[in-house]
Write a protein that holds these residues in place. Structure first.
Motif, PDB file in Angstrom:
ATOM      1  N   ALA A   2      60.728  82.039   9.267  1.00  0.00           N
ATOM      2  CA  ALA A   2      59.412  82.404   8.733  1.00  0.00           C
ATOM      3  C   ALA A   2      59.515  82.534   7.218  1.00  0.00           C
ATOM      4  CB  ALA A   2      58.942  83.715   9.341  1.00  0.00           C
ATOM      5  N   ILE A   3      58.387  82.370   6.571  1.00  0.00           N
ATOM      6  CA  ILE A   3      58.306  82.524   5.120  1.00  0.00           C
ATOM      7  C   ILE A   3      57.747  83.909   4.821  1.00  0.00           C
ATOM      8  CG2 ILE A   3      57.252  81.666   2.995  1.00  0.00           C
ATOM      9  CD1 ILE A   3      59.163  79.652   4.165  1.00  0.00           C
ATOM     10  N   TYR A   4      58.491  84.675   4.059  1.00  0.00           N
ATOM     11  CA  TYR A   4      58.062  86.008   3.618  1.00  0.00           C
ATOM     12  C   TYR A   4      57.749  85.924   2.129  1.00  0.00           C
ATOM     13  CZ  TYR A   4      59.930  87.501   8.065  1.00  0.00           C
ATOM     14  OH  TYR A   4      60.169  87.642   9.405  1.00  0.00           O
ATOM     15  N   ARG A   5      56.724  86.632   1.719  1.00  0.00           N
ATOM     16  CA  ARG A   5      56.322  86.637   0.318  1.00  0.00           C
ATOM     17  C   ARG A   5      56.694  87.979  -0.298  1.00  0.00           C
ATOM     18  NH1 ARG A   5      54.062  82.282  -0.520  1.00  0.00           N
ATOM     19  NH2 ARG A   5      52.870  82.530  -2.403  1.00  0.00           N
ATOM     20  N   VAL A   6      57.213  87.905  -1.507  1.00  0.00           N
ATOM     21  CA  VAL A   6      57.584  89.102  -2.257  1.00  0.00           C
ATOM     22  C   VAL A   6      56.712  89.112  -3.503  1.00  0.00           C
ATOM     23  CG1 VAL A   6      59.444  90.330  -3.418  1.00  0.00           C
ATOM     24  CG2 VAL A   6      59.944  88.939  -1.396  1.00  0.00           C
ATOM     25  N   ARG A   7      55.977  90.202  -3.680  1.00  0.00           N
ATOM     26  CA  ARG A   7      55.015  90.288  -4.777  1.00  0.00           C
ATOM     27  C   ARG A   7      55.352  91.484  -5.666  1.00  0.00           C
ATOM     28  NH1 ARG A   7      49.385  90.328  -2.328  1.00  0.00           N
ATOM     29  NH2 ARG A   7      49.970  88.187  -1.909  1.00  0.00           N
ATOM     30  N   GLU A   8      55.521  91.230  -6.950  1.00  0.00           N
ATOM     31  CA  GLU A   8      55.707  92.299  -7.931  1.00  0.00           C
ATOM     32  C   GLU A   8      54.336  92.590  -8.522  1.00  0.00           C
ATOM     33  OE1 GLU A   8      58.652  91.019 -10.756  1.00  0.00           O
ATOM     34  OE2 GLU A   8      60.142  90.697  -9.192  1.00  0.00           O
ATOM     35  N   VAL A   9      53.941  93.869  -8.508  1.00  0.00           N
ATOM     36  CA  VAL A   9      52.602  94.227  -8.967  1.00  0.00           C
ATOM     37  C   VAL A   9      52.656  95.350 -10.000  1.00  0.00           C
ATOM     38  CG1 VAL A   9      51.486  93.539  -6.799  1.00  0.00           C
ATOM     39  CG2 VAL A   9      52.213  95.896  -7.108  1.00  0.00           C
ATOM     40  N   LYS A  10      51.615  95.405 -10.794  1.00  0.00           N
ATOM     41  CA  LYS A  10      51.409  96.450 -11.799  1.00  0.00           C
ATOM     42  C   LYS A  10      50.175  97.225 -11.388  1.00  0.00           C
ATOM     43  CE  LYS A  10      52.197  97.754 -16.216  1.00  0.00           C
ATOM     44  NZ  LYS A  10      53.334  98.613 -16.295  1.00  0.00           N
ATOM     45  N   PHE A  11      50.200  98.547 -11.566  1.00  0.00           N
ATOM     46  CA  PHE A  11      49.024  99.361 -11.278  1.00  0.00           C
ATOM     47  C   PHE A  11      48.126  99.374 -12.503  1.00  0.00           C
ATOM     48  CE2 PHE A  11      51.980 102.175  -8.540  1.00  0.00           C
ATOM     49  CZ  PHE A  11      51.880 101.298  -7.472  1.00  0.00           C
ATOM     50  N   ILE A  12      46.868  99.055 -12.307  1.00  0.00           N
ATOM     51  CA  ILE A  12      45.874  99.087 -13.373  1.00  0.00           C
ATOM     52  C   ILE A  12      44.840 100.134 -12.989  1.00  0.00           C
ATOM     53  CG2 ILE A  12      44.158  97.762 -14.675  1.00  0.00           C
ATOM     54  CD1 ILE A  12      47.006  96.684 -15.014  1.00  0.00           C
ATOM     55  N   GLU A  13      44.690 101.142 -13.835  1.00  0.00           N
ATOM     56  CA  GLU A  13      43.699 102.188 -13.551  1.00  0.00           C
ATOM     57  C   GLU A  13      42.332 101.695 -14.002  1.00  0.00           C
ATOM     58  OE1 GLU A  13      43.371 106.875 -14.317  1.00  0.00           O
ATOM     59  OE2 GLU A  13      45.405 106.073 -14.271  1.00  0.00           O
ATOM     60  N   THR A  14      41.354 101.822 -13.118  1.00  0.00           N
ATOM     61  CA  THR A  14      39.999 101.382 -13.431  1.00  0.00           C
ATOM     62  C   THR A  14      39.113 102.596 -13.634  1.00  0.00           C
ATOM     63  OG1 THR A  14      39.364 101.302 -11.107  1.00  0.00           O
ATOM     64  CG2 THR A  14      40.301  99.291 -12.037  1.00  0.00           C
ATOM     65  N   GLU A  15      37.883 102.343 -14.010  1.00  0.00           N
ATOM     66  CA  GLU A  15      36.928 103.442 -14.186  1.00  0.00           C
ATOM     67  C   GLU A  15      36.751 104.182 -12.874  1.00  0.00           C
ATOM     68  OE1 GLU A  15      33.238 102.493 -16.102  1.00  0.00           O
ATOM     69  OE2 GLU A  15      34.214 100.936 -17.298  1.00  0.00           O
ATOM     70  N   GLY A  16      36.598 105.460 -12.964  1.00  0.00           N
ATOM     71  CA  GLY A  16      36.435 106.277 -11.771  1.00  0.00           C
ATOM     72  C   GLY A  16      37.760 106.696 -11.162  1.00  0.00           C
ATOM     73  N   HIS A  18      40.174 104.847  -9.942  1.00  0.00           N
ATOM     74  CA  HIS A  18      40.706 103.968  -8.908  1.00  0.00           C
ATOM     75  C   HIS A  18      41.879 103.166  -9.465  1.00  0.00           C
ATOM     76  CE1 HIS A  18      37.363 104.852  -6.250  1.00  0.00           C
ATOM     77  NE2 HIS A  18      36.557 104.709  -7.296  1.00  0.00           N
ATOM     78  N   VAL A  19      42.770 102.781  -8.598  1.00  0.00           N
ATOM     79  CA  VAL A  19      43.909 101.965  -9.012  1.00  0.00           C
ATOM     80  C   VAL A  19      43.785 100.589  -8.386  1.00  0.00           C
ATOM     81  CG1 VAL A  19      46.415 101.733  -8.915  1.00  0.00           C
ATOM     82  CG2 VAL A  19      45.409 103.983  -9.250  1.00  0.00           C
ATOM     83  N   LYS A  20      43.944  99.585  -9.215  1.00  0.00           N
ATOM     84  CA  LYS A  20      43.873  98.201  -8.778  1.00  0.00           C
ATOM     85  C   LYS A  20      45.269  97.602  -8.945  1.00  0.00           C
ATOM     86  CE  LYS A  20      41.654  93.943 -10.280  1.00  0.00           C
ATOM     87  NZ  LYS A  20      40.732  93.367 -11.239  1.00  0.00           N
ATOM     88  N   ASP A  61      55.295  97.968 -11.188  1.00  0.00           N
ATOM     89  CA  ASP A  61      55.255  99.322 -10.648  1.00  0.00           C
ATOM     90  C   ASP A  61      55.668  99.370  -9.183  1.00  0.00           C
ATOM     91  OD1 ASP A  61      54.259 100.720 -12.972  1.00  0.00           O
ATOM     92  OD2 ASP A  61      52.340  99.741 -12.602  1.00  0.00           O
ATOM     93  N   GLU A  62      55.547  98.246  -8.519  1.00  0.00           N
ATOM     94  CA  GLU A  62      55.847  98.215  -7.091  1.00  0.00           C
ATOM     95  C   GLU A  62      56.202  96.786  -6.684  1.00  0.00           C
ATOM     96  OE1 GLU A  62      53.812 100.766  -3.762  1.00  0.00           O
ATOM     97  OE2 GLU A  62      52.595  98.988  -4.097  1.00  0.00           O
ATOM     98  N   VAL A  63      57.091  96.681  -5.698  1.00  0.00           N
ATOM     99  CA  VAL A  63      57.422  95.398  -5.085  1.00  0.00           C
ATOM    100  C   VAL A  63      56.960  95.488  -3.634  1.00  0.00           C
ATOM    101  CG1 VAL A  63      59.269  93.820  -4.423  1.00  0.00           C
ATOM    102  CG2 VAL A  63      59.390  95.009  -6.613  1.00  0.00           C
TER     103      VAL A  63
END
Length: 102
Positions: A2-16, A18-20, A61-63
């Motif tokens: 199977a193919i597994y995906r690994v995603r490195e992400v950054k947290f972006i704080e939005t108005e209100g 919320h974290v995107k 910020d997260e993998v």
């Protein structure tokens, strides 16, 4: 296999307050089982953050590990890693462990 995906992400704080999640990089790992992919990503994550150059090169910020259907099967957070490191040091000294609010 199977193919597994690994995603490195950054947290972006939005108005209100919320974290995107902003994807920075994504790559694939082919494997016959999820456990080996999770172990491989975990080792990479810990080595990357333990590096003396971590503050200069770690921009995520997260993998996140996703299975072949796109479901999240593992998450590795930078803050969680440093909390674990601090608590390991605190256990050997007089420092108080980090307590997260419930």
């Amino acid at each position: 296999m199977a193919i597994y995906r690994v995603r490195e992400v950054k947290f972006i704080e939005t108005e209100g307050g919320h974290v995107k999640l902003k994807p920075l990089r994504e790559y694939e790992r082919e494997s016959s089982d999820a456990a080996s992919v999770i172990a491989e990503v975990s080792r990479f994550f810990e080595m990357e953050l333990s590096s003396p150059k971590a503050l200069d090169v770690v921009d995520f910020d997260e993998v996140i590990v996703l299975d072949d259907k796109g479901a999240v099967i593992a998450r590795f957070g930078v803050a969680d890693f440093w909390e674990k490191e601090w608590n390991a040091v605190a256990a050997k000294s007089d420092a108080a462990p980090i307590a997260r609010p419930a």
